[in-house]
Design a protein around this motif. Structure first.
Motif, mmCIF file in Angstrom:
data_model
loop_
_atom_site.group_PDB
_atom_site.id
_atom_site.type_symbol
_atom_site.label_atom_id
_atom_site.label_comp_id
_atom_site.label_asym_id
_atom_site.label_seq_id
_atom_site.Cartn_x
_atom_site.Cartn_y
_atom_site.Cartn_z
ATOM 1 N N SER A 116 37.418 -47.288 42.269
ATOM 2 C CA SER A 116 37.751 -48.408 43.154
ATOM 3 C C SER A 116 39.177 -48.894 42.922
ATOM 4 O O SER A 116 39.897 -49.232 43.875
ATOM 5 C CB SER A 116 36.770 -49.563 42.927
ATOM 6 O OG SER A 116 35.453 -49.167 43.257
ATOM 7 N N ARG A 117 39.608 -48.926 41.662
ATOM 8 C CA ARG A 117 40.962 -49.405 41.349
ATOM 9 C C ARG A 117 42.045 -48.444 41.840
ATOM 10 O O ARG A 117 43.164 -48.858 42.130
ATOM 11 C CB ARG A 117 41.115 -49.591 39.828
ATOM 12 C CG ARG A 117 40.366 -50.778 39.259
ATOM 13 C CD ARG A 117 40.839 -51.082 37.836
ATOM 14 N NE ARG A 117 40.674 -49.930 36.949
ATOM 15 C CZ ARG A 117 39.586 -49.701 36.232
ATOM 16 N NH1 ARG A 117 38.544 -50.535 36.305
ATOM 17 N NH2 ARG A 117 39.506 -48.643 35.443
ATOM 18 N N ASN A 118 41.708 -47.168 41.941
ATOM 19 C CA ASN A 118 42.718 -46.158 42.291
ATOM 20 C C ASN A 118 42.351 -45.378 43.550
ATOM 21 O O ASN A 118 42.782 -44.234 43.733
ATOM 22 C CB ASN A 118 42.887 -45.175 41.126
ATOM 23 C CG ASN A 118 43.287 -45.865 39.838
ATOM 24 O OD1 ASN A 118 44.446 -46.186 39.633
ATOM 25 N ND2 ASN A 118 42.309 -46.091 38.961
ATOM 26 N N LEU A 171 42.031 -42.964 33.377
ATOM 27 C CA LEU A 171 41.488 -43.464 32.118
ATOM 28 C C LEU A 171 42.543 -43.390 31.013
ATOM 29 O O LEU A 171 42.660 -44.297 30.191
ATOM 30 C CB LEU A 171 40.248 -42.658 31.729
ATOM 31 C CG LEU A 171 39.029 -42.852 32.645
ATOM 32 C CD1 LEU A 171 37.952 -41.833 32.311
ATOM 33 C CD2 LEU A 171 38.477 -44.270 32.521
ATOM 34 N N GLY A 172 43.299 -42.284 31.020
ATOM 35 C CA GLY A 172 44.459 -42.176 30.144
ATOM 36 C C GLY A 172 44.184 -42.066 28.665
ATOM 37 O O GLY A 172 45.121 -42.160 27.858
ATOM 38 N N THR A 173 42.966 -41.867 28.266
ATOM 39 C CA THR A 173 42.656 -41.767 26.843
ATOM 40 C C THR A 173 42.699 -40.317 26.384
ATOM 41 O O THR A 173 42.511 -39.389 27.181
ATOM 42 C CB THR A 173 41.252 -42.336 26.552
ATOM 43 O OG1 THR A 173 40.274 -41.539 27.229
ATOM 44 C CG2 THR A 173 41.135 -43.779 27.024
ATOM 45 N N SER A 224 31.719 -47.408 34.897
ATOM 46 C CA SER A 224 33.153 -47.337 34.598
ATOM 47 C C SER A 224 33.852 -46.331 35.504
ATOM 48 O O SER A 224 34.983 -46.553 35.949
ATOM 49 C CB SER A 224 33.363 -46.952 33.130
ATOM 50 O OG SER A 224 32.824 -47.935 32.271
ATOM 51 N N ILE A 225 33.169 -45.220 35.777
ATOM 52 C CA ILE A 225 33.720 -44.228 36.707
ATOM 53 C C ILE A 225 33.882 -44.841 38.092
ATOM 54 O O ILE A 225 34.909 -44.656 38.765
ATOM 55 C CB ILE A 225 32.814 -42.980 36.778
ATOM 56 C CG1 ILE A 225 32.770 -42.268 35.419
ATOM 57 C CG2 ILE A 225 33.274 -42.029 37.879
ATOM 58 C CD1 ILE A 225 34.101 -41.703 34.977
#
Length: 235
Positions: free
Chosen positions: A36-38, A90-92, A30-31
């Motif tokens: 990769s997305r950002n 992640l924003g959680t 997940s990390i």
């Protein structure tokens, strides 16, 4: 938060992807996907370090990495700023809480060093921070002054070695035209080419536009004071 094994790279504490994932309550994959997305937001050397080849082998030998990343040809090490970006992405609530704990318990070494009476150059008080800022400003001013001096020396070289600019050449031509017009009104037998020959002869150049920039004002003075030779002098 479980006690994390301390890892350092380039004189600062870092976390492997597995350690960061453990802290944030997720997994290393997940990390990796989050990175990769950002990826455009991350800067190597500021937010992370990437190890490969011999550097990675040496690192694994020195640190005895025991997670699944030990089999990967690349290893990412996250700085405190990199961990912050992951928390943002992640924003959680859990990620933010974990980030605060990382800063307090893992990355923030100053207070522990202070408690252990270990000397550190990192300022720990407002006064120390302000003093460091002033010193940095002094260093910056010194660097700026050095840059200005280098630019001045470079400009001197350019002025002494490079030929007239387009604007300067236009000014020379305008001055020649004005001088010829003035002399002809006074009854002199003045010619453009005579002035240009005088310029080339005086500055020892093949063409007037090869006059050095530093001699521009002298060239204008010569033009403004030029008179055609008398017939006997011309002969």
């Amino acid at each position: 938060m479980n006690q994390l094994k301390v890892i350092e790279q380039n004189n600062q504490r870092v976390l492997t992807s597995a350690q960061l994932a453990e802290s944030y309550g997720t997994d290393a994959k997940s990390i990796s996907h989050n990175f990769s997305r950002n990826k455009k937001r991350y800067t190597e050397g500021k937010h992370y370090f990437v190890l490969a080849g011999k550097e990675l082998r040496d690192f694994k030998t020195d640190h005895q990495i025991g997670d699944q990343s030990k089999h990967s040809p690349l290893m990412y090490l996250w700085t405190v700023k990199g961990a912050l970006l992951h928390a943002k992405s992640l924003g959680t609530d859990k990620a933010w809480e974990a980030y605060e704990s990382l800063v307090d318990d893992y990355f923030n070494k100053v207070e522990r060093l202070k408690d252990l009476h270990v000397p550190t150059t990192v300022p720990t008080t407002i006064e120390g921070i302000l003093e460091l800022a002033v010193l940095n400003m002094k260093d910056l001013r010194t660097e700026l002054n050095e840059v200005k001096q280098d630019n001045h020396r470079l400009q001197l070289v350019v002025d002494n070695e490079i030929w007239l600019t387009e604007n300067q050449k236009a000014d020379v031509q305008e001055a020649v035209n004005a001088r010829v017009g003035f002399l002809m009104k006074k009854g002199y037998d003045a010619h453009f080419q005579s002035i240009y020959r005088a310029l080339k002869s005086h500055f020892n150049v093949a063409k007037y536009d090869k006059i050095k920039r530093s001699d521009f004002e002298l060239a204008l003075d010569l033009i403004r004071g030029w008179y055609p030779k008398k017939k006997e002098e011309a002969n």
